[in-house]
Write an enzyme that holds these catalytic residues in place. Structure first.
Site, PDB file in Angstrom:
ATOM      1  N   ASP A   1       0.908  -1.143   0.000  1.00  0.00           N
ATOM      2  CA  ASP A   1       0.000   0.000   0.000  1.00  0.00           C
ATOM      3  C   ASP A   1       0.946   1.190   0.000  1.00  0.00           C
ATOM      4  O   ASP A   1       1.556   1.496   1.031  1.00  0.00           O
ATOM      5  CB  ASP A   1      -0.883   0.015   1.254  1.00  0.00           C
ATOM      6  CG  ASP A   1      -1.874   1.160   1.203  1.00  0.00           C
ATOM      7  OD1 ASP A   1      -1.452   2.284   0.852  1.00  0.00           O
ATOM      8  OD2 ASP A   1      -3.051   0.952   1.501  1.00  0.00           O
ATOM      9  N   HIS A   2       1.112   1.822  -1.147  1.00  0.00           N
ATOM     10  CA  HIS A   2       2.236   2.759  -1.250  1.00  0.00           C
ATOM     11  C   HIS A   2       2.085   3.957  -0.309  1.00  0.00           C
ATOM     12  O   HIS A   2       3.067   4.626  -0.010  1.00  0.00           O
ATOM     13  CB  HIS A   2       2.480   3.185  -2.706  1.00  0.00           C
ATOM     14  CG  HIS A   2       1.538   4.205  -3.242  1.00  0.00           C
ATOM     15  ND1 HIS A   2       0.336   3.888  -3.807  1.00  0.00           N
ATOM     16  CD2 HIS A   2       1.627   5.564  -3.308  1.00  0.00           C
ATOM     17  CE1 HIS A   2      -0.270   4.996  -4.206  1.00  0.00           C
ATOM     18  NE2 HIS A   2       0.489   6.029  -3.908  1.00  0.00           N
TER      19      HIS A   2
ATOM     20  N   HIS B   1      -5.783   2.869   1.090  1.00  0.00           N
ATOM     21  CA  HIS B   1      -5.033   4.026   1.607  1.00  0.00           C
ATOM     22  C   HIS B   1      -5.753   4.740   2.760  1.00  0.00           C
ATOM     23  O   HIS B   1      -5.141   5.055   3.781  1.00  0.00           O
ATOM     24  CB  HIS B   1      -4.779   5.040   0.487  1.00  0.00           C
ATOM     25  CG  HIS B   1      -4.179   4.450  -0.756  1.00  0.00           C
ATOM     26  ND1 HIS B   1      -3.222   3.474  -0.722  1.00  0.00           N
ATOM     27  CD2 HIS B   1      -4.403   4.700  -2.073  1.00  0.00           C
ATOM     28  CE1 HIS B   1      -2.881   3.148  -1.969  1.00  0.00           C
ATOM     29  NE2 HIS B   1      -3.583   3.888  -2.798  1.00  0.00           N
TER      30      HIS B   1
HETATM   31  O1  LIG Z   1      -3.357   3.819  -5.551  1.00  0.00           O
HETATM   32  C1  LIG Z   1      -3.680   4.831  -6.143  1.00  0.00           C
HETATM   33  O2  LIG Z   1      -3.127   5.993  -5.783  1.00  0.00           O
HETATM   34  C2  LIG Z   1      -3.090   7.094  -6.675  1.00  0.00           C
HETATM   35  C3  LIG Z   1      -2.762   8.330  -5.827  1.00  0.00           C
HETATM   36  O3  LIG Z   1      -1.506   8.151  -5.253  1.00  0.00           O
HETATM   37  P1  LIG Z   1      -0.643   9.414  -4.780  1.00  0.00           P
HETATM   38  O4  LIG Z   1       0.559   8.811  -4.175  1.00  0.00           O
HETATM   39  O5  LIG Z   1      -0.379  10.210  -6.022  1.00  0.00           O
HETATM   40  O6  LIG Z   1      -1.486  10.186  -3.827  1.00  0.00           O
HETATM   41  C4  LIG Z   1      -4.405   7.264  -7.395  1.00  0.00           C
HETATM   42  O7  LIG Z   1      -4.278   8.257  -8.396  1.00  0.00           O
HETATM   43  C5  LIG Z   1      -4.798   5.963  -8.056  1.00  0.00           C
HETATM   44  O8  LIG Z   1      -6.084   6.097  -8.636  1.00  0.00           O
HETATM   45  C6  LIG Z   1      -4.829   4.842  -7.057  1.00  0.00           C
HETATM   46  O9  LIG Z   1      -4.964   3.597  -7.732  1.00  0.00           O
END
Ligand SMILES: O=C1O[C@H](COP(=O)(O)O)[C@@H](O)[C@H](O)[C@H]1O
Ligand SMILES: NC(=O)C1=CN([C@@H]2O[C@H](COP(=O)(O)OP(=O)(O)OC[C@H]3O[C@@H](n4cnc5c(N)ncnc54)[C@H](OP(=O)(O)O)[C@@H]3O)[C@@H](O)[C@H]2O)C=CC1
Length: 516
Positions: A190-191, A253
């Site tokens: 989960d980045h 997230h």
């Molecule tokens: O996992 C995801 O995250 C991105 C947003 O990531 P961020 O690090 O730029 O806040 C999101 O645009 C995407 O739809 C989703 O799959």
């Protein structure tokens, strides 16, 4: 981190990194740049190799050019001179392979053994699946059947989200993977957990005497978590139209951020203890018992055509690969309760959306008001104290307090103490994927999601999705470039709250003390 393991803070143990999906978007934008940054920082040295795997043909030279291009475009470090670059890129090889072809895996094994010998790699293998989730099970089986699993060193499987579409499909996926890999060998990405300020939440909470004692329902009025995006669905309309905001951002997230904010202090700062506490929060989420409760507590919306910074933005239904009659939500907001001793009665308001006016990830903790608004014999409408944790794109913390206006007798004004970490460290703070790859290679699973976290999150989200499936006429709309449907404001208004502006946007009445 495993209990009996001491981690070297810097060096990554020698390993082969397999990037399945090496010709895809994630590899290009995030994974190759992350590997190069680790190399530049001395966290990867000589004993590593990277094998890119995908179906389309590529010569080794073409693949290395692709890697170079991705680093040029997306990496926080630029490639060095020819000698430095050649030294780095010789560690990269490509294998054209359809993941359903077991013979191809046997060839891949031979290629890997040659690289292990060449770079003196002790037999550790990290399999990163930057692939559609439907392929995770087949890859796992074929890694085993094709003889790719090492017995000399460790094997680790790193998998991307989304982990399933609902609890049932996630369980099936998990069962398939678990037939090959043990839970402790699986690193579910989960980045958001790799982001600097998300990791900082624990420190802010548990290392500060003036936050932790107040961190409960006696002192906190509500907590707001916003993940706003200005982008639409870009090239991912096909995936997104099937997923929607709840599954794309909510199940993972947002709920992960919520657990970091709400969890109890872990008994030890070890991966399993931290994840035990997070899962307790997920299990304490009050489930919406009926469709009626979902309607009362959750708002969903979809963007229509809108005007943003002088530009007309298309409606969601006009986006590429999106059904022109789609009812998929591009926004949702919810009022959530964590039914435990610490948080009883405190609403957590969560929201996320595409095509909002600001790209931001922020957590706002609103403290309860002081018992009286009478000070020095005069009445004041005191603003509540706020603690704002800014995750993205600004990184930092911001505390809003009340103080006497300098020079006045009794006039009170809000004062902001703003610590902007990203302003100090600049754009060069490590990317989430960099940290997570490094952690996975070192065997630190703290910032990866364990199966019980994933399944608990799905149980919560599934009830919302089920109610929405039964009732399709509650999809609100909002113009692209706006803050989402007005119904989301009403979620808070009932309790006398409102969404706090993000990025200090309309803080005109606040005196800024900026630490820059
Ligand atoms: O996992 C995801 O995250 C991105 C947003 O990531 P961020 O690090 O730029 O806040 C999101 O645009 C995407 O739809 C989703 O799959
Ligand atoms: N892109 C992003 O920003 C994010 C992506 N993710 C997730 O990461 C994963 C990958 O996403 P993304 O890179 O965007 O997807 P892409 O569609 O861009 O890439 C998919 C990759 O899979 C390869 N592939 C597809 N089928 C096979 C097969 N049968 N055998 C071997 N390789 C195959 C493709 O290569 P080829 O066609 O050459 O075979 C390509 O390299 C998905 O699970 C996604 O949800 C998660 C968060 C963010």
């Amino acid at each position: 981190m495993a209990e009996n393991q001491t981690l070297d803070a810097l060096h990554t143990p020698g390993a082969v990194f397999f990037i399945f999906g090496a010709t895809g978007d994630l590899a290009r934008r995030k994974l190759f740049p992350a590997i190069y940054s680790l190399y530049r920082e001395g966290k990867l040295t000589h004993d590593f190799a990277v094998i890119g795997v995908a179906r389309r043909p590529r010569t080794q030279d073409e693949f290395r050019e692709d890697v170079k291009e991705s680093i040029r475009e997306f990496c926080r470090y630029q490639a060095g001179d020819a000698a430095e670059w050649n030294e780095f890129v010789q560690h990269f090889e490509y294998k054209s392979l359809d993941i359903n072809n077991i013979d191809g895996f046997r060839e891949l094994n031979a290629q890997t053994e040659a690289l292990e010998e060449k770079f003196h790699i002790p037999g550790n293998r990290l399999f990163y699946l930057a692939l559609a989730p439907e392929l995770f099970g087949s890859v796992s089986f074929n890694l085993k059947a094709g003889g790719m699993l090492q017995t000399r060193g460790w094997n680790r499987l790193v998998i991307e989200k989304p982990f399933g579409y609902n609890l049932e499909s996630a369980e099936q996926l998990n069962e398939q993977i678990r037939q090959v890999f043990k839970e402790e060998e699986i690193y579910r990405i989960d980045h958001y957990l790799g982001k600097e300020m998300v990791q900082n939440i624990e420190v802010i909470r548990f290392a500060n005497a003036f936050f932790e004692p107040l961190w409960n329902n006696k002192h906190i009025a509500n907590i707001q978590i916003t993940l706003g995006e200005t982008v639409g669905v870009e090239e991912r309309g096909g995936y997104y139209d099937h997923a929607g905001a709840l599954r794309d951002m909510g199940q993972n997230h947002i709920l992960q951020l919520l657990t970091m904010i709400a969890m109890e202090p872990p008994s030890r700062l070890l991966a399993e203890d931290i994840r035990d506490e997070k899962v307790k929060v997920l299990r304490s989420l009050r489930p919406y018992a009926t469709a009626e409760e979902v309607r009362e507590n959750v708002v969903r919306g979809q963007y229509t055509q809108g005007l943003y910074k002088g530009k007309t933005l298309p409606a969601y239904r006009q986006e590429d690969k999106v059904d022109p009659e789609s009812n998929t939500e591009t926004y949702f907001a919810a009022r959530v309760f964590v039914d435990n001793f610490r948080w009883a009665g405190v609403p957590f308001y969560i929201r996320t959306g595409k095509r909002l006016p600001v790209k931001t990830t922020e957590v706002v903790v609103e403290f309860k008001g002081m018992p009286t608004n009478v000070y020095l014999g005069q009445k004041h409408n005191l603003e509540p104290n706020l603690l704002v944790i800014r995750v993205n794109p600004m990184e930092g913390i911001y505390v809003k307090i009340n103080a006497k206006k300098p020079g006045s007798e009794s006039e009170i004004q809000p004062l902001a103490m703003d610590f902007c970490q990203s302003c100090m460290i600049g754009i060069n703070s490590p990317e989430a994927y960099e940290r997570l790859l490094h952690d996975a290679a070192r065997g630190d699973s703290t910032y990866f999601t364990r199966w019980d976290e994933v399944s608990s999150a799905w149980s919560f989200v599934d009830r919302i999705a089920k109610a929405w499936k039964e009732e399709s006429n509650d999809l609100a709309s909002y113009p692209a470039g706006s803050w989402g449907p007005v119904e989301a404001d009403q979620l808070l208004a009932g309790e006398g709250f409102h969404w706090w502006p993000v990025n200090g946007q309309d803080e005109d009445n606040v005196v800024w003390q900026v630490n820059r």
